[in-house]
Design an enzyme around this catalytic site. Structure first.
Site, PDB file in Angstrom:
ATOM      1  N   LYS A 206       0.840  -1.201   0.000  1.00  0.00           N
ATOM      2  CA  LYS A 206       0.000   0.000   0.000  1.00  0.00           C
ATOM      3  C   LYS A 206       0.878   1.255   0.000  1.00  0.00           C
ATOM      4  O   LYS A 206       0.685   2.153  -0.789  1.00  0.00           O
ATOM      5  CB  LYS A 206      -0.920  -0.025   1.221  1.00  0.00           C
ATOM      6  N   GLU A 212      10.529  -4.753   4.475  1.00  0.00           N
ATOM      7  CA  GLU A 212      10.612  -6.160   4.078  1.00  0.00           C
ATOM      8  C   GLU A 212      10.278  -6.320   2.590  1.00  0.00           C
ATOM      9  O   GLU A 212      10.969  -7.027   1.839  1.00  0.00           O
ATOM     10  CB  GLU A 212       9.616  -7.007   4.887  1.00  0.00           C
ATOM     11  N   GLY A 267      -4.856  -1.793   5.068  1.00  0.00           N
ATOM     12  CA  GLY A 267      -4.047  -2.931   4.627  1.00  0.00           C
ATOM     13  C   GLY A 267      -4.712  -4.265   4.896  1.00  0.00           C
ATOM     14  O   GLY A 267      -4.817  -5.126   4.019  1.00  0.00           O
ATOM     15  N   ARG A 268      -5.220  -4.451   6.119  1.00  0.00           N
ATOM     16  CA  ARG A 268      -5.803  -5.752   6.477  1.00  0.00           C
ATOM     17  C   ARG A 268      -7.219  -5.931   5.926  1.00  0.00           C
ATOM     18  O   ARG A 268      -7.849  -6.946   6.177  1.00  0.00           O
ATOM     19  CB  ARG A 268      -5.764  -5.942   7.996  1.00  0.00           C
ATOM     20  N   GLU A 353      -4.735  -6.691  15.000  1.00  0.00           N
ATOM     21  CA  GLU A 353      -4.198  -5.385  14.606  1.00  0.00           C
ATOM     22  C   GLU A 353      -5.300  -4.325  14.665  1.00  0.00           C
ATOM     23  O   GLU A 353      -5.038  -3.151  14.903  1.00  0.00           O
ATOM     24  CB  GLU A 353      -3.579  -5.454  13.195  1.00  0.00           C
ATOM     25  N   HIS A 384      -5.639 -32.711  18.280  1.00  0.00           N
ATOM     26  CA  HIS A 384      -4.547 -33.544  18.784  1.00  0.00           C
ATOM     27  C   HIS A 384      -3.400 -32.705  19.326  1.00  0.00           C
ATOM     28  O   HIS A 384      -2.297 -33.207  19.511  1.00  0.00           O
ATOM     29  CB  HIS A 384      -4.059 -34.480  17.676  1.00  0.00           C
ATOM     30  N   LYS A 512       9.647  -1.050  14.343  1.00  0.00           N
ATOM     31  CA  LYS A 512      10.238  -0.662  13.052  1.00  0.00           C
ATOM     32  C   LYS A 512      11.281   0.429  13.267  1.00  0.00           C
ATOM     33  O   LYS A 512      12.377   0.376  12.693  1.00  0.00           O
ATOM     34  CB  LYS A 512       9.156  -0.076  12.125  1.00  0.00           C
TER      35      LYS A 512
HETATM   36  O1  LIG Z   1       1.067  -2.736   2.235  1.00  0.00           O
HETATM   37  P1  LIG Z   1       2.174  -2.126   3.009  1.00  0.00           P
HETATM   38  O2  LIG Z   1       2.138  -0.614   2.984  1.00  0.00           O
HETATM   39  O3  LIG Z   1       3.514  -2.654   2.562  1.00  0.00           O
HETATM   40  O4  LIG Z   1       1.990  -2.530   4.524  1.00  0.00           O
HETATM   41  C1  LIG Z   1       2.088  -3.842   4.966  1.00  0.00           C
HETATM   42  C2  LIG Z   1       1.706  -3.994   6.412  1.00  0.00           C
HETATM   43  O5  LIG Z   1       2.650  -3.329   7.234  1.00  0.00           O
HETATM   44  C3  LIG Z   1       2.273  -2.441   8.258  1.00  0.00           C
HETATM   45  O6  LIG Z   1       3.302  -2.334   9.182  1.00  0.00           O
HETATM   46  C4  LIG Z   1       0.971  -2.745   8.955  1.00  0.00           C
HETATM   47  O7  LIG Z   1       1.151  -3.272  10.228  1.00  0.00           O
HETATM   48  C5  LIG Z   1       0.046  -3.629   8.178  1.00  0.00           C
HETATM   49  O8  LIG Z   1      -1.266  -3.246   8.466  1.00  0.00           O
HETATM   50  C6  LIG Z   1       0.292  -3.565   6.691  1.00  0.00           C
HETATM   51  O9  LIG Z   1      -0.623  -4.393   6.042  1.00  0.00           O
END
Ligand SMILES: O=P(O)(O)OC[C@H]1O[C@H](O)[C@H](O)[C@@H](O)[C@@H]1O
Length: 547
Positions: A206, A212, A267-268, A353, A384, A512
Site C-alpha cells: 500500500k 521487508e 491494509g488488512r 491489529e 490432537h 520498526k
Molecule cells: O502494504 P504495506 O504498505 O507494505 O503494509 C504492509 C503492512 O505493514 C504495516 O506495518 C501494517 O502493520 C500492516 O497493516 C500492513 O498491512
C-alpha cells in the site's frame, strides 16, 4: 471509570452475568428445546448456530441494548457512508466500496468512489485474461507459469489465505508463490523453484515503503537481471499494486503496470482491491467477482438486518460478552476445512491489529478488555494438539467452528469423519462429562475402589465451554467472501462497543523505528546506547556466536 463501564447497559450486563453464575449450558438445553431454532441465523448457504453459548433471551436483549447505547447503527452507517471514521489517520474506511456490486454511489468528500473502483477492477481483469490466456509473454516469448507475490501483512495474508482456500479453482498452468518475510530464506526458497523467463512478480505494498517488501523486491529484480532478464524486459515481469505511484516509479516499475487503490482501504481490509490480483490471476475474474459478491451479500446483511438477527453483530456481541463479563482473553478459530489452513493467521491480523488497543477514540485509557488473542489451526489437527486446554484447562476460550457440508474432495468416509469431529467437539465442549458420568464409565470398565477414585477427577470435563458453529453449503468463492466479510464486520462491531479506533495500527511502529537504529550496528557502523540486554545481544550477533 470510563463512560462505558459506568453506563446502564454495561451495568445491566454485569448484574445479569452474576445471575447466570452456576447455570450450565447443558441445563439450558435440557430446559429449552427451542434453542437451536432461536439462536441461529441463515444467509445464502451459510448458517451461524450460536445456541451453544452462555446466553438466554435476556442476555441477547441486554447485549443488543449495549450495541444501541454505543451507537452501533449510526457508526455502521458512517462507515458505509464514507465518513472519516479512522480518526487518527483522518481517513474513510471503505473496503465495502470495493465489493459494492450494485453500484450504489459511495461518496467521500462528495465524490463517488465507485467509478475509480470499477476502472481498476476492469484493468485488473483485462490483465488477468492476458496472463491466463498466455497472451502476456515473458522476455523470451514464453507464457507466464508462476506468479510471485511480494508483500507483507495485509498485502500478503489475505491473498495467501484466499488463494489457498480457492485451490480447486486455480488455473491449471499457473502456480502462485508468496514471499513476505525479510528472512532471505523465504525469497531464496521461492526463487529456487521458479524460472525467470516465465515468472511474474507482483510487488504489493500500500505504502511502497515497507522495508521487508522493498528488500524482497530488490532481491527479486537483481535475481531476474542476473538470470536472463534485462532492464527493458523488467516491465514484462514486474507489476506493482500500491497507492504510491511515486515510489513505484522510483523502484523502476512502469506505472502503466501499476494497479492502484486508495487510502480508504486499510491494509488488512485490502484483499478486495488490486491487492487481490494474485487471487484473480489464479482463479480468474469470474470467480474473483463471486468472492466480491459474497462479501457484498454479507455487507448488505450487516447494513440492513435487525441487530438481533445480524450475524456479525451477534458474533461481535458474543465476543464482548465473554471478553468483558466472563474474563475470556482468547478466542479460537477452528476451520474444519484444509483449504482454510491460513484463516487463523489471516484473522490474527484482522482482529488483533484492529482491536489490540488500550486507549479509546478520545485517547483516554480503557478500563475494560479489548480485542482477544486469536489463534487456531485446522481441525482435526488442533484436536490432537491444544484442544486439551480448551476442554480441561483453566482458561475460558470461546471457539468458532467453521465447516462446509459438502467437501471439494469427497474421498471415502473422510468428510463424514471430519464433520463428525466438528459436531462432536462442540457437543463435548458444551456438555462436558460430570463426576457421576465418569464414575459410571469407570465402573463399566471394571475399575473400583481407590484406583477409580484416583483417576476420576482427571477424567471429568466441566463442560459449559461456549462455541459458535458456522456451516456453509460448500467452501466456494462466494461463501468465502461472506465468511471473511462476516469477520471484518464482527471486528467493527467490537471496536464500536469498545469505543476504539479499529482502523489504525500505531502499535507496529516502535519496533520498526528501533530496527532502523540497530541495523547499522549489525553492519559495523558503530554502536548506540541501549539497555544491557540489547547491548549484550548486539555484541553476540556481531561476534558471530553465542558465547
Ligand atoms: O502494504 P504495506 O504498505 O507494505 O503494509 C504492509 C503492512 O505493514 C504495516 O506495518 C501494517 O502493520 C500492516 O497493516 C500492513 O498491512
Amino acid at each position: 471509570m470510563s463512560a462505558l463501564t459506568r453506563s446502564p447497559a454495561w451495568k445491566a450486563l454485569a448484574a445479569h452475568r452474576a445471575s447466570l453464575e452456576g447455570t450450565a449450558l447443558r441445563d439450558l438445553f435440557a430446559a429449552d428445546a427451542g434453542r437451536f431454532d432461536r439462536y441461529r441465523i441463515a444467509l445464502d448457504g451459510m448458517l451461524l448456530d450460536y445456541a451453544k453459548n452462555r446466553i438466554t433471551d435476556e442476555t441477547l436483549a441486554l447485549l443488543t441494548g449495549l450495541a444501541l447505547q454505543q451507537k452501533l447503527e449510526p457508526m455502521r452507517d458512517a462507515m458505509f457512508g464514507g465518513q472519516r471514521i479512522n480518526i487518527t489517520e483522518d481517513r474513510a474506511v471503505l473496503h465495502v466500496a470495493l465489493r459494492n456490486r450494485v453500484d450504489r454511489p459511495i461518496l467521500v468528500d462528495g465524490e463517488d468512489v465507485m467509478p475509480g473502483v470499477q476502472e481498476v477492477l476492469a484493468r485488473m481483469y483485462a490483465f488477468c485474461h492476458k496472463v491466463r490466456d498466455g497472451e502476456w509473454r515473458g522476455y523470451d516469448g514464453q507464457p507466464i507459469t508462476d506468479i510471485v507475490n511480494i508483500g507483507i501483512g495485509g498485502s500478503d495474508l489475505g491473498p495467501v489465505m484466499v488463494t489457498q482456500a480457492l485451490t480447486p479453482w486455480h488455473h491449471p498452468h499457473l502456480a502462485a508463490h508468496f514471499v513476505s518475510n525479510v528472512d532471505g530464506t523465504h525469497i531464496a526458497e521461492v526463487l529456487r523453484r521458479v524460472d525467470p523467463a516465465t515468472t511474474l512478480f507482483i510487488i504489493a505494498s500500500k505504502t511502497f515503503t515497507t522495508q521487508e517488501t522493498l528488500a524482497n523486491a530488490h532481491t527479486a529484480r537483481d535475481w531476474f537481471l542476473a538470470n536472463g532478464g534485462t532492464p527493458e524486459t523488467v516491465a514484462r515481469h514486474f507489476v506493482a499494486v500500491s497507492t504510491n505511484s511515486t515510489e513505484v516509479a522510483k523502484f523502476g516499475i512502469d506505472t502503466n503496470n501499476m494497479f492502484g487503490f486508495w487510502d480508504w482501504v486499510g491494509g488488512r481490509y485490502s484483499l478486495w482491491s488490486a491487492i487481490g490480483l494474485p487471487i484473480a490471476l489464479m482463479v480468474g475474474p469470474e470467480r474473483f467477482g463471486e468472492l466480491l459478491a459474497g462479501a457484498h451479500a454479507m455487507d448488505e446483511h450487516f447494513r440492513t438486518a435487525p441487530l438481533d438477527a445480524n450475524m456479525p453483530v451477534i458474533l461481535g456481541l458474543l465476543g464482548v460478552w465473554y471478553g468483558n463479563f466472563w474474563g475470556a482473553a482468547a478466542h479460537a478459530v477452528l476451520p474444519y476445512d484444509q483449504y482454510l489452513a491460513r484463516l487463523p493467521a489471516y484473522l490474527q491480523q484482522l482482529d488483533m491489529e484492529s482491536n489490540g488497543k488500550s486507549v479509546d477514540r478520545d485517547g483516554a485509557p480503557v478500563d475494560y478488555a479489548t480485542g482477544p488473542i486469536i489463534f487456531g489451526e485446522p481441525g482435526t489437527n488442533g484436536q490432537h494438539a491444544f484442544y486439551q486446554l480448551i476442554h480441561q484447562g483453566t482458561h475460558l476460550i470461546p471457539c468458532d467452528f467453521i465447516a462446509p457440508i459438502t467437501s471439494q474432495n469427497p474421498t471415502g468416509r473422510h468428510h463424514a469423519m471430519l464433520l463428525s469431529n466438528t459436531l462432536a467437539q462442540t457437543e463435548a465442549l458444551m456438555r462436558g462429562k460430570n463426576e457421576a458420568e465418569v464414575r459410571a464409565e469407570l465402573e463399566r470398565e471394571g475399575r473400583s475402589g481407590a484406583a477409580l477414585e484416583a483417576l476420576l477427577p482427571h477424567k471429568v470435563f466441566a463442560g459449559n465451554r461456549p462455541t459458535n458453529t458456522i456451516l456453509v453449503d460448500q467452501l466456494d468463492p462466494c461463501r468465502l467472501g461472506m465468511l471473511i466479510a462476516l469477520y471484518e464486520h464482527k471486528v467493527f462491531v467490537q471496536g464500536v462497543i469498545w469505543n476504539i479506533n479499529s482502523f489504525d495500527q500505531w502499535g507496529v511502529e516502535l519496533g520498526k523505528q528501533l530496527a532502523k537504529v540497530i541495523l547499522p550496528e549489525l553492519e559495523g557502523q558503530g554502536t548506540k546506547p541501549h539497555d544491557a540486554s540489547t547491548v549484550g545481544l548486539v555484541g553476540l550477533v556481531n561476534g558471530g556466536k553465542v558465547a
